[in-house]
Design a protein around this motif. Structure first.
Motif, PDB file in Angstrom:
ATOM      1  N   SER A 153     -12.854 -33.003   6.527  1.00  0.00           N
ATOM      2  CA  SER A 153     -13.833 -33.280   7.377  1.00  0.00           C
ATOM      3  C   SER A 153     -13.622 -34.773   7.968  1.00  0.00           C
ATOM      4  CB  SER A 153     -14.974 -32.884   7.309  1.00  0.00           C
ATOM      5  OG  SER A 153     -16.136 -33.757   8.002  1.00  0.00           O
ATOM      6  N   LEU A 186     -16.014 -36.765   9.089  1.00  0.00           N
ATOM      7  CA  LEU A 186     -17.215 -37.195   8.861  1.00  0.00           C
ATOM      8  C   LEU A 186     -17.169 -37.562   7.164  1.00  0.00           C
ATOM      9  CD1 LEU A 186     -20.208 -35.046  10.660  1.00  0.00           C
ATOM     10  CD2 LEU A 186     -19.068 -37.195  11.176  1.00  0.00           C
ATOM     11  N   ALA A 230     -22.074 -35.286   3.748  1.00  0.00           N
ATOM     12  CA  ALA A 230     -21.396 -35.271   5.052  1.00  0.00           C
ATOM     13  C   ALA A 230     -20.861 -33.865   5.492  1.00  0.00           C
ATOM     14  CB  ALA A 230     -20.180 -36.394   4.846  1.00  0.00           C
ATOM     15  N   GLU A 238     -23.056 -31.453   7.013  1.00  0.00           N
ATOM     16  CA  GLU A 238     -23.555 -32.146   8.198  1.00  0.00           C
ATOM     17  C   GLU A 238     -22.383 -31.699   9.288  1.00  0.00           C
ATOM     18  OE1 GLU A 238     -24.191 -36.393   8.137  1.00  0.00           O
ATOM     19  OE2 GLU A 238     -25.964 -36.127   6.815  1.00  0.00           O
ATOM     20  N   ASP A 239     -21.329 -31.452   9.037  1.00  0.00           N
ATOM     21  CA  ASP A 239     -20.183 -31.466   9.925  1.00  0.00           C
ATOM     22  C   ASP A 239     -20.060 -29.745  10.109  1.00  0.00           C
ATOM     23  OD1 ASP A 239     -17.994 -31.533  11.499  1.00  0.00           O
ATOM     24  OD2 ASP A 239     -16.922 -32.920  10.259  1.00  0.00           O
ATOM     25  N   GLU A 240     -21.046 -29.333  11.191  1.00  0.00           N
ATOM     26  CA  GLU A 240     -20.727 -27.938  11.480  1.00  0.00           C
ATOM     27  C   GLU A 240     -19.624 -27.632  12.205  1.00  0.00           C
ATOM     28  OE1 GLU A 240     -24.309 -26.859  13.428  1.00  0.00           O
ATOM     29  OE2 GLU A 240     -25.784 -27.268  11.578  1.00  0.00           O
ATOM     30  N   THR A 241     -19.086 -28.454  13.132  1.00  0.00           N
ATOM     31  CA  THR A 241     -17.984 -28.376  13.840  1.00  0.00           C
ATOM     32  C   THR A 241     -16.607 -27.958  12.897  1.00  0.00           C
ATOM     33  OG1 THR A 241     -18.884 -29.987  15.763  1.00  0.00           O
ATOM     34  CG2 THR A 241     -16.544 -29.447  15.487  1.00  0.00           C
ATOM     35  N   PHE A 242     -16.393 -28.996  12.025  1.00  0.00           N
ATOM     36  CA  PHE A 242     -15.346 -28.887  11.208  1.00  0.00           C
ATOM     37  C   PHE A 242     -15.725 -27.472  10.352  1.00  0.00           C
ATOM     38  CE2 PHE A 242     -13.360 -29.004   6.960  1.00  0.00           C
ATOM     39  CZ  PHE A 242     -12.260 -29.542   7.246  1.00  0.00           C
TER      40      PHE A 242
END
Length: 366
Positions: free
Chosen positions: A47, A49, A268, A271-275
């Motif tokens: 990711s 992030l 991190a 937190e990175d829901e997109t990835f």
């Protein structure tokens, strides 16, 4: 040279055999381009992030991390919906497995039960701890033998282990079946469900007992950041277990097992829901593609709830594995799992998947 004695169990210990690396294959065959589809790693890499978090915290690497990883423990608990005191973060889920075997089981008395052709770590830990381990045959067509696991357990069974989704088949046990198994185990026996690939199961509520964790008294679920979150190199995982058990393991563990950068990476990654969502999309699209195309090519393909599929080709599996290697495509021949006629392949990017299927078709069609 002086020789030193070790425990008898160590003398004939068979080490874990990891998958081949890209660098090893490049050097062996003089290749410049290699596709690795052997170790169930994230096809999208790491990711953005996470990479920023590692860079941002690199200057702090001389500091000790906070013991027991409290910030990540809290974040994991909130993410999966269980009490914070029920979460134990470790140096990969392997550390939690090791702790359970060493701290729950009594050498010379306890036994552990798992099924054949499963993750080598279970047998290694049992042998290292001097425990009796009972290996139950799989069911027909490699089915998960949950009834047989229950039958193999007795009053001295400390752990019954189920991998779901299973490695290497990709098969998964349903929540109802796991609930029944937990309910029939002896009083002092834990049901350990290794959920390293649970993020790829669909629909998730049909497969993970964590959603009803408060209904279980003897359940331990193991999860990892290595697969869906792309952190295999950071060695980060966790266990979800009864609070009283987690407290005992936490008190007895060695300090600082999760490094500072791994904790920041884990925070991190959550937190990175997109990835995360893009990873699931790529894997599920690839899983459908592999299942369809390998079947079209005459392979027997097991239905998978993971980020890989297991298949039996219509030719010698080891020969196909070797020929793919020479073409720069790394997959996993399953001889070490006791399934010498099968291959496991994880989903890569769409382009990597297409190249793999094209290569298999070329080899099978001569």
């Amino acid at each position: 040279m002086r020789e030193f004695t070790v425990r008898p169990e160590i003398m004939d210990f068979a080490p874990y055999v990891p998958g081949l690396t890209i660098e090893q294959i490049q050097a062996r065959y003089g290749l410049t381009s290699v596709i690795k589809l052997a170790s169930n790693e994230n096809p999208l890499g790491t990711s953005p992030l996470v990479m920023k978090a590692i860079e941002r915290n690199a200057a702090r690497a001389f500091r000790y991390p906070e013991n027991h990883t409290p910030r990540l423990t809290k974040a994991v608990a909130e993410n999966v919906g269980v009490p914070e005191e029920c979460v134990l973060v470790g140096n990969g889920s392997d550390e939690i497995i090791d702790m359970l075997f060493r701290m729950k089981c009594v050498p010379g008395k306890s036994n552990v039960v798992f099924y054949e052709h499963s993750f080598a770590m279970y047998g290694m830990c049992a042998k290292l701890c001097g425990l009796e381990y009972r290996v139950v045959p799989r069911g027909e067509d490699c089915a998960l033998p949950l009834d047989a696991l229950a039958e193999a357990a007795d009053e001295n069974t400390a752990l019954v282990v189920v991998t779901s989704p299973d490695n290497p088949t990709g098969l998964a046990a349903g929540v109802e079946d796991l609930t029944v198994l937990a309910g029939v185990l002896p009083k002092d026996c834990l049901l350990v469900v290794d959920e390293a690939y649970i993020e790829f199961a669909w629909p998730p509520e049909s497969y993970s007992p964590v959603q009803a964790f408060d209904k279980f008294e003897n359940l331990v679920c193991l999860r990892t950041f290595s697969k869906a979150y792309g952190l295999a190199g950071m060695r980060l995982g966790y266990g979800i277990m009864p609070a009283s058990l987690a407290a005992l393991l936490r008190n007895a563990r060695i300090p600082f097992t999760v490094n500072l950068l791994a904790e920041e990476a884990g925070l991190a990654a959550l937190e990175d829901e997109t990835f995360f969502n893009e990873t699931l999309s790529v894997v599920m699209r690839g899983r459908e593609y592999f299942t369809r195309e390998l079947t079209r090519l005459g392979c027997k393909v097991w239905p998978s709830q993971s980020n890989f599929v297991m298949f039996r080709p219509p030719m010698d599996a080891k020969t196909l594995f070797q020929t793919l290697l020479e073409r720069g495509i790394i997959v996993r021949h399953l001889g070490n799992f006791g399934l010498a006629d099968c291959i496991r392949v994880n989903m890569g990017t769409d382009r990597e998947n297409e190249l793999f299927i094209r290569a298999v078709g070329d080899i099978l069609n001569g």
